[in-house]
Design an enzyme around this catalytic site. Structure first.
Site, PDB file in Angstrom:
ATOM      1  CD  GLN A 161      -2.865   1.010   2.397  1.00 55.77           C
ATOM      2  OE1 GLN A 161      -3.818   0.231   2.323  1.00 55.77           O
ATOM      3  NE2 GLN A 161      -2.633   1.721   3.471  1.00 55.77           N
ATOM      4  CD  GLU A 204      -2.600   7.640   3.078  1.00 54.47           C
ATOM      5  OE1 GLU A 204      -1.419   7.796   3.426  1.00 54.47           O
ATOM      6  OE2 GLU A 204      -3.399   6.937   3.702  1.00 54.47           O
ATOM      7  CG  ASP A 241       0.712   0.275   5.622  1.00 53.53           C
ATOM      8  OD1 ASP A 241       0.638  -0.925   5.965  1.00 53.53           O
ATOM      9  OD2 ASP A 241      -0.243   1.085   5.756  1.00 53.53           O
ATOM     10  CD  GLU A 285       1.158   1.135   8.780  1.00 61.12           C
ATOM     11  OE1 GLU A 285       2.000   2.038   8.573  1.00 61.12           O
ATOM     12  OE2 GLU A 285      -0.059   1.321   8.709  1.00 61.12           O
ATOM     13  CG  ASP A 311      -3.127   0.611  10.256  1.00 59.65           C
ATOM     14  OD1 ASP A 311      -4.050   0.883  11.028  1.00 59.65           O
ATOM     15  OD2 ASP A 311      -3.133   0.972   9.061  1.00 59.65           O
ATOM     16  CE  LYS A 336      -4.542   4.346   9.837  1.00 63.96           C
ATOM     17  NZ  LYS A 336      -4.842   3.123   9.039  1.00 63.96           N
ATOM     18  NE  ARG A 365      -7.802   5.286   8.759  1.00 62.69           N
ATOM     19  CZ  ARG A 365      -8.521   4.252   9.171  1.00 62.69           C
ATOM     20  NH1 ARG A 365      -9.172   4.333  10.305  1.00 62.69           N
ATOM     21  NH2 ARG A 365      -8.581   3.134   8.472  1.00 62.69           N
ATOM     22  CB  SER A 366      -6.679   6.622   2.611  1.00 63.63           C
ATOM     23  OG  SER A 366      -7.784   5.860   3.010  1.00 63.63           O
ATOM     24  CE  LYS A 387       1.459   5.062   6.733  1.00 67.54           C
ATOM     25  NZ  LYS A 387       0.590   3.888   6.854  1.00 67.54           N
TER      26      LYS A 387
HETATM   27  P1  PGA Z   1      -6.511   3.808   5.469  1.00 70.16           P
HETATM   28  O1  PGA Z   1      -4.967   3.707   5.133  1.00 70.16           O
HETATM   29  O2  PGA Z   1      -6.758   5.129   6.086  1.00 70.16           O
HETATM   30  O3  PGA Z   1      -7.161   3.595   4.138  1.00 70.16           O
HETATM   31  O4  PGA Z   1      -6.801   2.683   6.432  1.00 70.16           O
HETATM   32  C1  PGA Z   1      -3.945   4.167   5.969  1.00 70.16           C
HETATM   33  C2  PGA Z   1      -3.049   3.044   6.437  1.00 70.16           C
HETATM   34  O5  PGA Z   1      -3.297   1.858   6.153  1.00 70.16           O
HETATM   35  O6  PGA Z   1      -2.077   3.289   7.147  1.00 70.16           O
HETATM   36 ZN    ZN Z   2      -1.661   0.927   7.416  1.00 68.61          ZN
END
Ligand code: PGA
Ligand code: ZN
Length: 437
Positions: A161, A204, A241, A285, A311, A336, A365-366, A387
């Protein structure tokens, strides 16, 4: 009471993907006002607090009118009259009003909007920056900055990712961001020159390149760092990640679609270990899926010398972090706040991580908005790392820009409390030394 909550309102706004999210406004007895909006994930874990969506026609089912209505009714009734200066009491009341362990009844998006707006209003009332309401001693975080994206954030062009840089050699937050920006532009130029660039800017802000394997993405990043003129290793470290939860197939193996390969957990960890042997990877991650405890145990044996970040694994939940500690898996936790549901809940995870020797990494978050409270959470909680995504897209830069301002304002009073590579602990030093050989 000056800081008594007298009025609450909420409405729908759009996040960086154009999906609705909840905005909340709280007014206090002294006229102070706090507004906050909540973020939203795409690669979400099943242990996260529940985000309430409307379903139906509007916004393809993603509307949050139900969550907004819950703020205006039950949650407003629950917090009016409370002291906004007592964040924990407000958050306890919010959680009790919902009454479910994962905030499924009223929605974690509804609950978090009130929790955050309360903190912002309280800071307004004190004429203080938000970070001062969160913690009294500030610490600027070491940033982990997205350069190349894959997975759910980039139309699955590769499986991993995020490929990120950690500017470990930078002396200040401002320098760290400049270095990360330099690497992003250099990497984009390299991808262009190699004919693999795509027009897509990922969710992102990362580069989405047409690559034939996941390893090729890590190698592209390494070439980008070289092209930037910065040194891989002592100046720029690499972080990834894997977001492996989203690669899991029903038979328990992991699908690398880009390479048409199926790997079991050990093979996936071995693959990543081979990248770590070749390049200065400081942090990995979600190396395997959220409930693959055996895979995590194996990963922790093999990769415990670097930062192993959970995560989806921990989902910003104290009980999951405690279980990880008991099993001896991972050594760092992504925080988060919307995975948890309240500001206090997120800060408790930062505090527990510190107690048990896990490194906390505050994360966006994304799906984000232009809101900047996350930067203050990182500074006030002294988490040490943050991050946010890349150095393009304004919802990302809003957080970096807030940190740049905080660094400037605090820097005016003496030594700038910048965490730097110390936030990674002895693991970073070991890896940096290794890459110098
Ligand atoms: P997400 O991605 O906000 O889509 O969960 C961020 C991450 O995985 O760190
Ligand atoms: Zn993540």
């Amino acid at each position: 009471m000056q800081t008594e909550i007298v009025d609450v309102d909420a409405w729908e706004v759009l996040d960086s993907r154009g999906r609705p999210t909840v905005a909340c406004r709280i007014r206090l007895g002294d006229g102070s006002v706090g507004v906050a909006t909540v973020p939203s994930g795409e690669s979400t874990g099943r242990h996260e607090a529940h985000e309430l969506r409307d379903g139906g026609e509007r916004y393809g089912g993603l509307g949050v009118q139900g969550a907004v209505a819950n703020v205006r009714s039950e949650l407003t009734a629950a917090v009016v009259g409370l002291d906004a200066g007592d964040q924990r009491a407000v958050d306890v009341r919010l959680r009790a009003t919902d009454g479910t362990p994962n905030l499924a009844r009223l929605g974690a998006n509804a609950v978090l909007s009130v929790s955050l707006a309360c903190a912002v209003a309280s800071a307004q009332s004190r004429r203080a920056p938000l970070w001062q309401v969160i913690g009294s001693a500030p610490r600027l975080p070491l940033p982990m900055v997205n350069i190349i994206s894959g997975g759910a954030h980039a139309s699955n062009m590769i499986d991993i990712q995020d490929l990120l840089v950690v500017p470990v050699g930078a002396a200040s937050f401002a320098e760290a961001i400049e270095w990360a920006g330099r690497v992003r532009s250099a990497t984009a130029k390299v991808a262009d020159a190699e004919g693999i660039a795509s027009a897509l800017v990922a969710d992102e802000g990362g580069i989405a390149a047409r690559l034939t394997s996941n390893r090729a993405a890590v190698e592209l990043l390494a070439r980008g760092v070289e092209a930037s003129g910065l040194r891989l290793g002592d100046q720029i470290g690499i972080a990834i990640d894997v977001a492996a939860t989203h690669m899991l197939s029903p038979d328990g193996r992991y699908r690398l679609t880009a390479e048409d390969r199926m790997l079991d957990a050990q093979e996936l960890v071995d693959e990543i270990e081979s990248w770590c042997a070749a390049l200065p990877i400081l942090s990995v991650e979600d190396v395997v899926a959220e409930d693959d405890w055996a895979g995590w145990e194996y990963a922790s044996e093999r990769l415990g010398h670097i930062q192993l970040l959970g995560d989806d694994l921990f989902a910003t939940q104290l009980n999951r972090l405690d279980e990880g500690r008991t099993r001896g898996v991972a050594n760092a936790v992504l925080v988060k706040v919307n995975q948890n549901g309240t500001l206090t809940g997120g800060l408790d995870v930062v505090a527990r991580a510190r107690e048990i020797g896990y490194a906390p990494v505050v994360s966006a978050r994304s799906g984000e908005t232009e809101d900047t409270w996350l930067a203050d959470v990182a500074v006030g909680s002294q988490a040490g790392q943050i991050k946010v995504g890349s150095t393009v897209r304004s919802e990302r830069n809003a957080k970096w820009n807030r940190l740049l301002r905080i660094e400037r304002e605090i820097g005016g009073f003496g030594d700038v409390p910048y965490a730097g590579s110390a936030a990674l602990g002895p693991r970073a030093q070991a890896r940096t030394a290794l890459s110098e050989l």
